[in-house]
Design a protein around this motif. Structure first.
Motif, PDB file in Angstrom:
ATOM      1  N   LEU A 129      28.128  37.843 -35.585  1.00  0.00           N
ATOM      2  CA  LEU A 129      27.519  38.506 -34.423  1.00  0.00           C
ATOM      3  C   LEU A 129      28.280  39.777 -34.082  1.00  0.00           C
ATOM      4  CD1 LEU A 129      25.520  38.666 -32.107  1.00  0.00           C
ATOM      5  CD2 LEU A 129      26.951  37.055 -30.831  1.00  0.00           C
ATOM      6  N   SER A 149      26.687  43.543 -34.278  1.00  0.00           N
ATOM      7  CA  SER A 149      26.720  44.347 -33.052  1.00  0.00           C
ATOM      8  C   SER A 149      27.437  45.673 -33.280  1.00  0.00           C
ATOM      9  CB  SER A 149      27.421  43.565 -31.934  1.00  0.00           C
ATOM     10  OG  SER A 149      26.756  42.355 -31.669  1.00  0.00           O
ATOM     11  N   GLU A 205      21.494  40.227 -34.984  1.00  0.00           N
ATOM     12  CA  GLU A 205      22.256  39.829 -33.795  1.00  0.00           C
ATOM     13  C   GLU A 205      21.630  38.583 -33.180  1.00  0.00           C
ATOM     14  OE1 GLU A 205      23.459  42.289 -30.489  1.00  0.00           O
ATOM     15  OE2 GLU A 205      23.299  44.093 -31.723  1.00  0.00           O
ATOM     16  N   PHE A 257      22.162  35.258 -35.329  1.00  0.00           N
ATOM     17  CA  PHE A 257      23.469  34.604 -35.186  1.00  0.00           C
ATOM     18  C   PHE A 257      23.687  34.130 -33.749  1.00  0.00           C
ATOM     19  CE2 PHE A 257      24.318  37.436 -38.929  1.00  0.00           C
ATOM     20  CZ  PHE A 257      24.324  36.398 -39.853  1.00  0.00           C
ATOM     21  N   ALA A 258      23.155  34.874 -32.771  1.00  0.00           N
ATOM     22  CA  ALA A 258      23.255  34.435 -31.377  1.00  0.00           C
ATOM     23  C   ALA A 258      22.462  33.153 -31.162  1.00  0.00           C
ATOM     24  CB  ALA A 258      22.755  35.537 -30.442  1.00  0.00           C
ATOM     25  N   TRP A 292      24.132  32.948 -23.431  1.00  0.00           N
ATOM     26  CA  TRP A 292      24.410  34.376 -23.549  1.00  0.00           C
ATOM     27  C   TRP A 292      24.166  35.151 -22.263  1.00  0.00           C
ATOM     28  CZ3 TRP A 292      27.321  35.561 -27.382  1.00  0.00           C
ATOM     29  CH2 TRP A 292      27.261  34.821 -28.563  1.00  0.00           C
TER      30      TRP A 292
END
Length: 312
Positions: free
Chosen positions: A165, A169, A202, A205-206, A216
């Motif tokens: 992540l 990012s 992103e 994986f989040a 999050w």
């Protein structure tokens, strides 16, 4: 096993050759947070995965396989930004010819006894002309070689996902900066696509970390801004490509057990795993460059090549 379709994952817009833009884009290829890093990191993590956590392995590997096509796309884009720049006399040329002399400058390298590669010394990275035939290299924008030490594959699933992540990012952050450094359409078409796809990765994986208990809130995406302000990115986001992920498997995948439902951005959008592979775009062969001795075939060798092409 891996299979290859001779297509680009996204079309590349045509524009002028621009060695400076090509060198900027090298960071997105061979930099510490570039496409070579993401490709190698996710593939090694999936190859080295232990235990029975197949949905997570499938997700990491699916993204890693897509990254192979990103390396191909960004390399091809750099090639197009470099190709023909030795004969180019347009707005980004650094030729010594000025005024009327510039208008009379030869279109063919070496024509009239001129120096064939006299543009090369003014390029940000002369290795593009010396080591490569006006093509990409596995280096960053400063010319540093790509390093296998960039790859993080600890074997600890949570750590690997967190690192991935961070990698996506940072890659998205840097591509947004690269987008703002050049208005070259060739560069921007590819960088815009990669910004949108980094967004999707992103979220992938989040979402995996979310399934392991992470909340999050309003953190994502990183950088947290409206990327639709970039016109080329907006067109892609309107198609929803930042919310979709193909698994790149011929034998089935469990990625969809993770990458589905509410987006971890918590903005009301939903993510989905796609069964249908990307359509792709044609790849055109690079032309011969006699001033680079590439491909450097004599008439005799060229005839042998043609003979091989005639084989049935």
């Amino acid at each position: 096993m891996f299979f290859h379709t001779q297509k680009l994952i996204n079309p590349i817009a045509a524009d002028e050759p621009d060695p400076a833009a090509a060198n900027i884009l090298q960071e997105g290829l061979g930099g510490q947070f570039g496409e070579m890093r993401t490709m190698m990191q996710y593939l090694f993590q999936s190859f080295n995965a232990r235990g029975d956590a197949k949905p997570f392995k499938d997700l990491i590997q699916g993204v890693g396989i897509e990254e192979i096509s990103h390396v191909e796309l960004i390399t091809t884009t750099i090639n197009l930004l470099l190709d023909g720049s030795s004969r180019y006399q347009g707005k980004n040329a650094k030729t010594k010819a000025k005024g009327a002399a510039a208008k009379k400058a030869p279109k063919e390298p070496g024509a009239g006894g001129t120096t064939p590669l006299d543009e090369a010394p003014f390029a940000p990275n002369t290795h593009h002309f010396i080591v490569a035939p006006q093509c990409a290299l596995p280096v960053d924008a400063a010319g540093n070689p790509w390093s296998g030490s960039y790859v993080y594959a600890s074997g600890n699933l949570v750590l690997d996902l967190m690192y991935n992540l961070m990698l996506e990012s940072t890659g998205r952050l840097q591509k947004c900066r690269i987008y703002e450094m050049s208005d070259n359409k060739t560069l921007r078409s590819t960088v815009a696509f990669l910004i949108a796809r980094d967004h999707a990765h992103e979220l992938a994986f989040a979402k995996a970390l979310e399934s392991l208990g992470v909340n999050w809130g309003k953190v994502l995406p990183i950088p947290n801004f409206d990327a639709s302000q970039y016109p080329e990115v907006k067109k892609l986001m309107d198609l929803g490509i930042h919310l979709k992920q193909h698994h790149f498997r011929l034998d089935g995948s469990e990625m969809g057990k993770i990458f589905q439902g509410n987006s971890p951005v918590n903005d009301g959008t939903e993510v989905e795993t796609e069964e249908e592979a990307p359509e792709g775009a044609p790849i055109e062969d690079l032309p011969e460059r006699p001033e680079e001795f590439a491909p450097g075939l004599t008439p005799e060798l060229l005839e042998m090549v043609e003979a091989v092409k005639r084989y049935k």
